[in-house]
Scaffold this active site. Sequence first.
Site, PDB file in Angstrom:
ATOM      1  CB  CYS A   1      -0.855  -0.226   1.214  1.00  0.00           C
ATOM      2  SG  CYS A   1      -2.268   1.081   1.003  1.00  0.00           S
TER       3      CYS A   1
ATOM      4  CG  HIS B   1      -3.840  -3.608   2.735  1.00  0.00           C
ATOM      5  ND1 HIS B   1      -3.000  -3.172   3.493  1.00  0.00           N
ATOM      6  CD2 HIS B   1      -4.535  -2.328   2.379  1.00  0.00           C
ATOM      7  CE1 HIS B   1      -2.693  -1.818   3.857  1.00  0.00           C
ATOM      8  NE2 HIS B   1      -3.815  -1.258   3.022  1.00  0.00           N
TER       9      HIS B   1
ATOM     10  CD  GLU C   1      -1.664  -6.361   4.669  1.00  0.00           C
ATOM     11  OE1 GLU C   1      -1.007  -6.678   3.693  1.00  0.00           O
ATOM     12  OE2 GLU C   1      -1.742  -5.003   5.182  1.00  0.00           O
TER      13      GLU C   1
END
Length: 613
Positions: A407, A537, A539
Amino acid sequence: MTKYIVVSGGVVSGIGKGVIASSTGLLLKTLGLKVTAIKIDPYMNIDAGTMRPQEHGEVYVLNDGGEVDLDLGNYERYLNVTLSRDNNITTGKIYREVIEKERKGEYLGKTVQIVPHVTNEIQDWIERVSKIPVDETGEEPDVCIVELGGTVGDIESAPFVEAMRQFQFRVGHDNFALIHVSLVPDMHGEQKTKPTQTTVHSLRGLGLLPDLIACRLLVPQPLRPDTKRKISMFCHVAAEQVFGVHDVSSVYHVPLLLRSQGIVEYLTKRLNLDQVHITKEMYDRGASLTQRWKDMTSGSERVFDTVNIVLVGKYTDMKDSYMSVTKSLEHSAFRVHRKLILQWVESSDLEPETQEAAPARYHDAWRAVVGAGGILVPGGFGNRGTEGMLLAIKYARDQKIPFLGICLGFQLAVIEWCRNVLNISTATSAEFDPETKTPAVIFMPEISKTHMGGTMRLGLRPTVFEPGTETWSKARKLYGGAGIIWERHRHRYEVNPEWVGQITKSGLDFVGKDEKGERMQIMELKNHPFFMGLQAHPEFCTRPLNPSPPFLGFVAAASGSGVLEEQIAAQLKNFVPPHPEDAMVSEEELRKGHPVPHGQDKVLINGTGASAA
Ligand SMILES: *[C@@H]1O[C@H](CO)[C@@H](O)[C@H](O)[C@H]1NC(C)=O
Ligand SMILES: *[C@@H]1O[C@H](CO)[C@@H](O)[C@H](O)[C@H]1NC(C)=O
Ligand SMILES: CC(=O)N[C@H]1CO[C@H](CO)[C@@H](O)[C@@H]1O
């Protein structure tokens, strides 16, 4: 009939109730059951996006763009499910629902009260959401874990506790079990049971009887048999209903710890789980999950090689704000059989001003960066500390140290390139300087169909790899060679499309773009061991047994020579996206202009978050 397992907490919060709840869910999944989860947060906020990360840890984003608490991340990861914003209930959401109904006259002008109107709304919500399919089967879950935030006895949680008291009768005894998580303080080797007795007492006073008492010990010593007997006696439960959860080497051991004490047998008997119909396929899946989980946890104990990752971010003393990033690194380290050494560097410590103001901090920070096997710059907010991040990125690029930017970290890598390779020394982001004449990153909101005007880009979005990238792009290979991949986004700013031509010409490739080719989403540098950035993102979609591909690549590259190649070969063969089929749309549909999965284009995509990059 859905089975409900409510997990409440006593004494103090923050002792790992979420881990115990998700571990219980995981164990039920190993039986072949379909498990979902609901988290109740007894505060007035409607959206976690409006909360400050310093106070509340990470803002976790769901496929549907819901901005929720990091606990839902726990459930998604442990249970390998895809949850929606409705899986998170706050007092604010419930009150809003009740007030809206009252405004519409649905209560026929009666006095609207906490009991029954708010408590009924809570029960209706739980019942409705517990039936939403969350996994690849597309079927109604068999079991719903309901985690009650806060501690029993708080003013805030009172309406929820009362709702649960009523709920046990609504769904029936065989379909409702309660796990109460309590603290057993260890004082100089003596395990104190008084706090547990007190909290179980107040729970009973509120009309809830614990089926299991999970005693959390914040030390590595297990619950002693005599402590267990004492709790059993003074809390009026059988000894088999008292569990000890001491500190173990990793949270991934908690399911094994609970199982060794008979939780599966107990819940099976208590909830008649052996009468739930389980297909052969689900049963086999459960068995294989058991084996893979065991292999992962026992494998991680025999690991001696390390991988040294430096995370250059802000709020690095609030490590919870990077929970999913940490988890992604952990899962990746498991996969490559390395012990993860994670160092946190506050980015402003790398800046020249710190050298004068606090030379020791400056040198420590740089020593960590220079010694890193890999440098990670995660998402973040605002201007402060970005110069330090740019310096770390330049170092990684020049010195050929594996780098991953997420990001804001991705945007900064592009800015660093513009400044130091294209020689545009004033290149910056419109987020930091709205008046800038050299914006490498600009404000580029998403046009919402339901909302007038532009909003934050939030939720699951596709990334289409550029033609030709299949032969060389590490990112694409890590995603199994797929042409289109799906990750969650949360941002308002983007790489300036007008700059893309010159950036690409000078050697930094945008290998993945949005479905229209307008937004740059994955960048990669050739002639570098690993230099990658993603606007998304990734993650948020990592799984212990299925690490997020960019993180896996990054950790592999940071682990030494040959490891990345090995993992790429494995990913090309075995990668499975963590999303159920219907969360993604096909290439043809994308071409026809379906940029978001079905159903979700109707959801209010209303980013209320602070100025996320
Ligand atoms: C940027 O400056 C360096 C050093 O002055 C020079 O070698 C390089 O060619 C310049 N790059 C561009 C794109 O002008
Ligand atoms: C996890 O879920 C995804 C999508 O729902 C599915 O394709 C995958 O097989 C699941 N993985 C495991 C290990 O169960
Ligand atoms: C079905 C439902 O009630 N959904 C709500 C879930 O919470 C979000 C955010 O508060 C609301 O926008 C939805 O209407």
